[in-house]
Design a protein around this motif. Structure first.
Motif, PDB file in Angstrom:
ATOM      1  N   TYR A 118       0.828  -1.209   0.000  1.00 48.48           N
ATOM      2  CA  TYR A 118       0.000   0.000   0.000  1.00 48.48           C
ATOM      3  C   TYR A 118       0.865   1.264   0.000  1.00 48.48           C
ATOM      4  N   THR A 119       1.817   1.335   0.918  1.00 48.10           N
ATOM      5  CA  THR A 119       2.633   2.547   1.003  1.00 48.10           C
ATOM      6  C   THR A 119       3.541   2.689  -0.215  1.00 48.10           C
ATOM      7  N   GLY A 120       3.999   1.567  -0.765  1.00 49.09           N
ATOM      8  CA  GLY A 120       4.806   1.621  -1.985  1.00 49.09           C
ATOM      9  C   GLY A 120       3.994   2.111  -3.172  1.00 49.09           C
ATOM     10  N   ALA A 121       2.789   1.573  -3.333  1.00 46.08           N
ATOM     11  CA  ALA A 121       1.911   2.005  -4.425  1.00 46.08           C
ATOM     12  C   ALA A 121       1.544   3.474  -4.278  1.00 46.08           C
ATOM     13  N   ARG A 122       1.290   3.881  -3.061  1.00 46.73           N
ATOM     14  CA  ARG A 122       0.949   5.285  -2.826  1.00 46.73           C
ATOM     15  C   ARG A 122       2.109   6.204  -3.200  1.00 46.73           C
ATOM     16  N   ARG A 123       3.325   5.786  -2.842  1.00 44.49           N
ATOM     17  CA  ARG A 123       4.498   6.588  -3.181  1.00 44.49           C
ATOM     18  C   ARG A 123       4.677   6.682  -4.692  1.00 44.49           C
ATOM     19  N   ILE A 124       4.488   5.571  -5.388  1.00 43.24           N
ATOM     20  CA  ILE A 124       4.616   5.575  -6.852  1.00 43.24           C
ATOM     21  C   ILE A 124       3.589   6.504  -7.471  1.00 43.24           C
ATOM     22  N   LEU A 125       2.343   6.426  -7.016  1.00 42.24           N
ATOM     23  CA  LEU A 125       1.289   7.295  -7.555  1.00 42.24           C
ATOM     24  C   LEU A 125       1.574   8.760  -7.266  1.00 42.24           C
ATOM     25  N   GLU A 126       2.067   9.076  -6.077  1.00 42.48           N
ATOM     26  CA  GLU A 126       2.408  10.459  -5.745  1.00 42.48           C
ATOM     27  C   GLU A 126       3.547  10.957  -6.625  1.00 42.48           C
ATOM     28  N   HIS A 127       4.527  10.105  -6.874  1.00 46.57           N
ATOM     29  CA  HIS A 127       5.658  10.459  -7.737  1.00 46.57           C
ATOM     30  C   HIS A 127       5.186  10.731  -9.167  1.00 46.57           C
ATOM     31  N   ARG A 128       4.311   9.874  -9.674  1.00 47.93           N
ATOM     32  CA  ARG A 128       3.777  10.072 -11.027  1.00 47.93           C
ATOM     33  C   ARG A 128       2.968  11.362 -11.113  1.00 47.93           C
ATOM     34  N   ARG A 129       2.172  11.626 -10.093  1.00 45.41           N
ATOM     35  CA  ARG A 129       1.354  12.845 -10.076  1.00 45.41           C
ATOM     36  C   ARG A 129       2.247  14.083 -10.046  1.00 45.41           C
ATOM     37  N   ALA A 130       3.300  14.032  -9.252  1.00 54.44           N
ATOM     38  CA  ALA A 130       4.225  15.170  -9.183  1.00 54.44           C
ATOM     39  C   ALA A 130       4.915  15.376 -10.527  1.00 54.44           C
ATOM     40  N   ASN A 131       5.304  14.298 -11.198  1.00 54.44           N
ATOM     41  CA  ASN A 131       5.921  14.421 -12.523  1.00 54.44           C
ATOM     42  C   ASN A 131       4.960  15.019 -13.535  1.00 54.44           C
ATOM     43  N   GLU A 132       3.701  14.599 -13.496  1.00 53.95           N
ATOM     44  CA  GLU A 132       2.689  15.166 -14.388  1.00 53.95           C
ATOM     45  C   GLU A 132       2.507  16.646 -14.131  1.00 53.95           C
ATOM     46  N   ASP A 133       2.460  17.032 -12.858  1.00 59.26           N
ATOM     47  CA  ASP A 133       2.304  18.439 -12.505  1.00 59.26           C
ATOM     48  C   ASP A 133       3.483  19.263 -13.000  1.00 59.26           C
ATOM     49  N   ARG A 134       4.709  18.715 -12.871  1.00 60.07           N
ATOM     50  CA  ARG A 134       5.894  19.428 -13.366  1.00 60.07           C
ATOM     51  C   ARG A 134       5.854  19.589 -14.881  1.00 60.07           C
ATOM     52  N   ARG A 135       5.448  18.529 -15.573  1.00 58.71           N
ATOM     53  CA  ARG A 135       5.361  18.618 -17.035  1.00 58.71           C
ATOM     54  C   ARG A 135       4.314  19.635 -17.460  1.00 58.71           C
ATOM     55  N   THR A 136       3.172  19.631 -16.789  1.00 58.56           N
ATOM     56  CA  THR A 136       2.112  20.586 -17.096  1.00 58.56           C
ATOM     57  C   THR A 136       2.584  22.012 -16.841  1.00 58.56           C
ATOM     58  N   SER A 137       3.259  22.228 -15.706  1.00 60.96           N
ATOM     59  CA  SER A 137       3.775  23.564 -15.388  1.00 60.96           C
ATOM     60  C   SER A 137       4.820  23.994 -16.401  1.00 60.96           C
ATOM     61  N   ALA A 138       5.669  23.079 -16.828  1.00 60.88           N
ATOM     62  CA  ALA A 138       6.718  23.408 -17.794  1.00 60.88           C
ATOM     63  C   ALA A 138       6.091  23.792 -19.135  1.00 60.88           C
ATOM     64  N   ARG A 139       5.053  23.102 -19.558  1.00 61.20           N
ATOM     65  CA  ARG A 139       4.388  23.441 -20.810  1.00 61.20           C
ATOM     66  C   ARG A 139       3.746  24.812 -20.754  1.00 61.20           C
ATOM     67  N   ARG A 140       3.131  25.119 -19.624  1.00 64.66           N
ATOM     68  CA  ARG A 140       2.494  26.434 -19.469  1.00 64.66           C
ATOM     69  C   ARG A 140       3.526  27.540 -19.400  1.00 64.66           C
ATOM     70  N   GLY A 141       4.646  27.270 -18.761  1.00 64.18           N
ATOM     71  CA  GLY A 141       5.688  28.274 -18.589  1.00 64.18           C
ATOM     72  C   GLY A 141       6.471  28.570 -19.855  1.00 64.18           C
ATOM     73  N   THR A 142       6.464  27.663 -20.822  1.00 64.19           N
ATOM     74  CA  THR A 142       7.245  27.876 -22.054  1.00 64.19           C
ATOM     75  C   THR A 142       6.374  28.398 -23.181  1.00 64.19           C
ATOM     76  N   GLY A 143       5.161  28.741 -22.897  1.00 63.77           N
ATOM     77  CA  GLY A 143       4.282  29.280 -23.932  1.00 63.77           C
ATOM     78  C   GLY A 143       3.734  28.225 -24.840  1.00 63.77           C
ATOM     79  N   GLY A 144       3.607  27.023 -24.357  1.00 68.53           N
ATOM     80  CA  GLY A 144       3.123  25.915 -25.158  1.00 68.53           C
ATOM     81  C   GLY A 144       1.616  25.887 -25.302  1.00 68.53           C
ATOM     82  N   GLU A 145       0.926  26.902 -24.763  1.00 66.62           N
ATOM     83  CA  GLU A 145      -0.539  26.921 -24.863  1.00 66.62           C
ATOM     84  C   GLU A 145      -0.963  27.439 -26.218  1.00 66.62           C
ATOM     85  N   SER A 146      -2.110  26.983 -26.710  1.00 68.42           N
ATOM     86  CA  SER A 146      -2.617  27.444 -28.007  1.00 68.42           C
ATOM     87  C   SER A 146      -3.566  28.589 -27.821  1.00 68.42           C
TER      88      SER A 146
END
Length: 122
Positions: free
Chosen positions: A94-122
């Protein structure tokens, strides 16, 4: 008296504790909470087993790898050790799966923030 099953359970517990120690998931993250969760889980499952034994639902099977040592009628010594393993395994998973999911969510958030910050919006 054969102790293969009991020894196997103890080895499995040791392996789960090594995984736990390596990734600091349960006991190595918060030992007091882990002890409490393990104790409550094992007591709950033992009460469940005792109720099942009392109702004639759970019966001890004769196994050649079992010790034959009984804590109570139909309750072999291996049962509480197995329950410790079960709770420990569940919490590490349980705690391992939770950590993996939190890590994936944080990576997604970073990618989303990076796209918004570089003017990647249409």
């Amino acid at each position: 008296m054969n102790l293969i099953y009991l020894a196997s359970l103890l080895v499995a517990i040791a392996c789960m504790l090594l995984i736990d120690a390596r990734f600091r998931l349960f006991f190595w993250r918060d030992a007091v909470a882990a002890i409490a969760v393990t104790a409550v889980g094992v007591v709950f499952l033992l009460v469940w087993d005792i109720a099942g034994i009392g109702l004639g639902i759970f019966l001890r099977g004769e196994g050649v790898i079992a010790s034959g040592i009984l804590l109570a009628p139909e309750l072999p010594i291996e049962e509480p050790v197995f329950l410790v393993f079960l709770v420990l395994c569940t919490m590490v998973l349980y705690t391992g799966a939770r950590r993996i999911l939190e890590h994936r969510r944080a990576n997604e958030d970073r990618r989303t923030s990076a796209r918004r910050g570089t003017g990647g919006e249409s």
